[in-house]
Design a protein around this motif. Structure first.
Motif, PDB file in Angstrom:
ATOM      1  N   ILE A  22     -31.078  28.381 -10.335  1.00 41.13           N
ATOM      2  CA  ILE A  22     -31.508  28.716 -11.688  1.00 41.13           C
ATOM      3  C   ILE A  22     -30.408  29.490 -12.396  1.00 41.13           C
ATOM      4  N   VAL A  27     -40.486  27.778 -13.072  1.00 40.07           N
ATOM      5  CA  VAL A  27     -41.137  28.834 -12.296  1.00 40.07           C
ATOM      6  C   VAL A  27     -42.197  29.451 -13.205  1.00 40.07           C
ATOM      7  N   GLY A  34     -41.548  36.556 -13.429  1.00 43.46           N
ATOM      8  CA  GLY A  34     -40.467  36.936 -12.539  1.00 43.46           C
ATOM      9  C   GLY A  34     -40.062  38.388 -12.719  1.00 43.46           C
ATOM     10  N   SER A  47     -35.533  31.987  -2.629  1.00 44.95           N
ATOM     11  CA  SER A  47     -36.801  32.337  -3.258  1.00 44.95           C
ATOM     12  C   SER A  47     -37.206  31.281  -4.280  1.00 44.95           C
ATOM     13  N   ALA A  48     -36.236  30.802  -5.047  1.00 41.21           N
ATOM     14  CA  ALA A  48     -36.533  29.757  -6.031  1.00 41.21           C
ATOM     15  C   ALA A  48     -37.038  28.500  -5.337  1.00 41.21           C
ATOM     16  N   TRP A  49     -36.387  28.124  -4.231  1.00 45.91           N
ATOM     17  CA  TRP A  49     -36.826  26.925  -3.498  1.00 45.91           C
ATOM     18  C   TRP A  49     -38.253  27.107  -2.984  1.00 45.91           C
ATOM     19  N   TYR A  59     -33.316  24.576  -7.584  1.00 48.00           N
ATOM     20  CA  TYR A  59     -33.492  25.975  -7.191  1.00 48.00           C
ATOM     21  C   TYR A  59     -32.307  26.846  -7.601  1.00 48.00           C
ATOM     22  N   PHE A  68     -35.792  32.647 -14.307  1.00 53.38           N
ATOM     23  CA  PHE A  68     -36.465  32.629 -13.002  1.00 53.38           C
ATOM     24  C   PHE A  68     -37.834  33.285 -13.159  1.00 53.38           C
ATOM     25  N   TYR A 120     -34.681  37.008  -6.873  1.00 51.70           N
ATOM     26  CA  TYR A 120     -33.891  36.060  -7.661  1.00 51.70           C
ATOM     27  C   TYR A 120     -32.870  35.300  -6.815  1.00 51.70           C
ATOM     28  N   HIS A 154     -31.186  36.471 -15.005  1.00 53.28           N
ATOM     29  CA  HIS A 154     -32.148  35.631 -14.286  1.00 53.28           C
ATOM     30  C   HIS A 154     -33.501  35.505 -14.996  1.00 53.28           C
TER      31      HIS A 154
END
Length: 294
Positions: free
Chosen positions: A42, A162, A56, A104-106, A40, A51, A100, A48
Motif C-alpha cells: 500500500i 482496507v 487504520g 499486515s496488509a496481506w 498488499y 492503509f 502498517y 500510510h
C-alpha cells in the motif's frame, strides 16, 4: 455449537451441504490475486493513510497505547468517528504482524477475502429459495454464487480496499438468508414452525455486528423485521410467539451494542449508539470541492 450452526450452511429442501467448493475457489482466486498483484504493498501517502484510512489510524492508536482515538493525522483524542468492529480487527492484526507492514496488509486482505468468498454461500441460498418454486432454484443459485465468487467487480473490495465492505456484505447477506428461512421461502411443504428462537436470536446478533461495523445498513432492519413478523399472522398465538422472539432478537441486538454505548457515555458523557460523525460528514458534503465522485 457446530451442530446448531450447521443448518446455516445446508441446502434447503434436501439437507445436503451447500457447495463449499464455490467458497474455496473464490477464496483461492482472491488470495492468488493479492499475492501476485502485490496489492498488499500500500502506498505511503500521508503516513500510510490509505492503509485502512480512519480505521487504520484508530487501530494504530489502539496498538500504540492511545486508545480508541486519532482517526486522522496527529493525536486528536478519543473518537466515535466509526464503529469499533473493523478497527479492532485491524488492531489485532497490527498487534500480531506489525503496524502498517506489508504482512499486515496481506492478512487484512486475506480475512476480507474469507468474508467475500463466504458471501457466495449466502448468495446461493438466497437465489435457491427465491427461485425454487419455479423449478429453477439450483441452477440459478449455482450461477449466482459462481458469479459472486469469480466476478472481478464483486471481489475488488476484498483485495484492494482496507475497509469494512466485505465484512458488512457478509453479515448483511446472511440476515437476508435468515429472513427467508423465517418466512419459509423455499422451504419444503410440511416444514415445522420456522419462527424459532435461535433464528431470531441469530438475526439480532448479526444486526448487532452490522451496527458495530456499518450502521448505515440499519435503515433496512425495521422493514426486514416487520416482513418476518408478517409471516406469522396465521393465528393470534403464532403472532404472539413470533413477537416474543422478535423482542428476544432486540435484546440480543441491544446487548451487542451495550459495551460500545457504555464506552461512549463514559468518554463523551453523551448517548452515542453507533457513531458521532454526522455533523462533520454533513458539513463536508456541502463543500464545493466534494461535488460529484470525489
Amino acid at each position: 455449537m457446530f451442530s446448531r450452526l450447521k443448518p446455516f450452511f445446508t441446502h434447503p429442501g434436501t439437507g445436503s451441504h451447500a457447495p463449499l467448493r464455490i467458497f474455496w475457489v473464490g477464496l483461492a482466486v482472491r488470495l492468488l490475486y493479492i499475492t501476485i498483484a502485490h496489492t498488499y504493498r500500500i502506498r505511503l501517502l500521508l503516513d500510510h493513510f490509505q492503509f485502512g484510512w480512519e480505521a487504520g489510524r484508530i487501530a494504530r492508536a489502539l496498538v500504540t497505547g492511545y486508545g480508541y482515538a486519532d482517526p486522522f493525522l496527529g493525536h486528536t483524542g478519543p473518537t466515535t468517528w466509526i464503529p469499533p468492529l473493523f478497527p479492532l480487527l485491524i488492531a489485532a492484526i497490527f498487534k500480531l504482524f506489525g503496524v502498517y507492514t506489508p504482512l499486515s496488509a496481506w492478512m487484512v486482505f486475506a480475512i476480507d477475502s474469507v468474508f467475500s468468498a463466504a458471501t457466495a454461500l449466502a448468495v446461493y441460498e438466497i437465489a435457491f429459495r427465491c427461485y425454487d418454486a419455479a423449478g429453477l432454484g439450483r441452477r440459478i443459485a449455482l450461477w449466482s454464487a459462481w458469479l459472486w465468487a469469480l466476478y472481478p467487480a464483486a471481489m475488488q473490495y476484498a483485495v484492494h480496499w482496507v475497509w469494512d465492505m466485505s465484512l458488512t456484505t457478509f453479515l448483511f447477506s446472511w440476515t437476508l438468508v435468515i429472513a427467508l428461512r423465517v418466512r419459509s421461502i423455499g422451504e419444503p411443504a410440511g416444514q415445522s414452525n420456522p419462527q424459532t428462537a435461535f433464528r431470531w436470536g441469530f438475526f439480532g446478533f448479526l444486526w448487532g455486528l452490522i451496527a458495530l461495523t456499518n450502521p448505515s445498513l440499519l435503515i433496512v432492519l425495521p422493514a426486514c423485521g416487520i416482513w418476518m413478523l408478517w409471516g406469522s399472522r396465521s393465528s393470534f398465538n403464532s403472532s404472539v410467539q413470533a413477537a416474543s422472539k422478535a423482542v428476544f432478537a432486540g435484546i440480543i441486538f441491544s446487548l451487542c451494542l451495550a459495551p460500545w454505548v457504555y464506552r461512549n457515555f463514559q468518554v463523551f458523557h453523551a448517548f452515542i449508539p453507533t457513531r458521532g460523525n454526522l455533523g462533520a460528514e454533513l458539513y463536508q458534503s456541502t463543500l464545493e470541492e466534494n461535488g460529484g465522485f470525489p
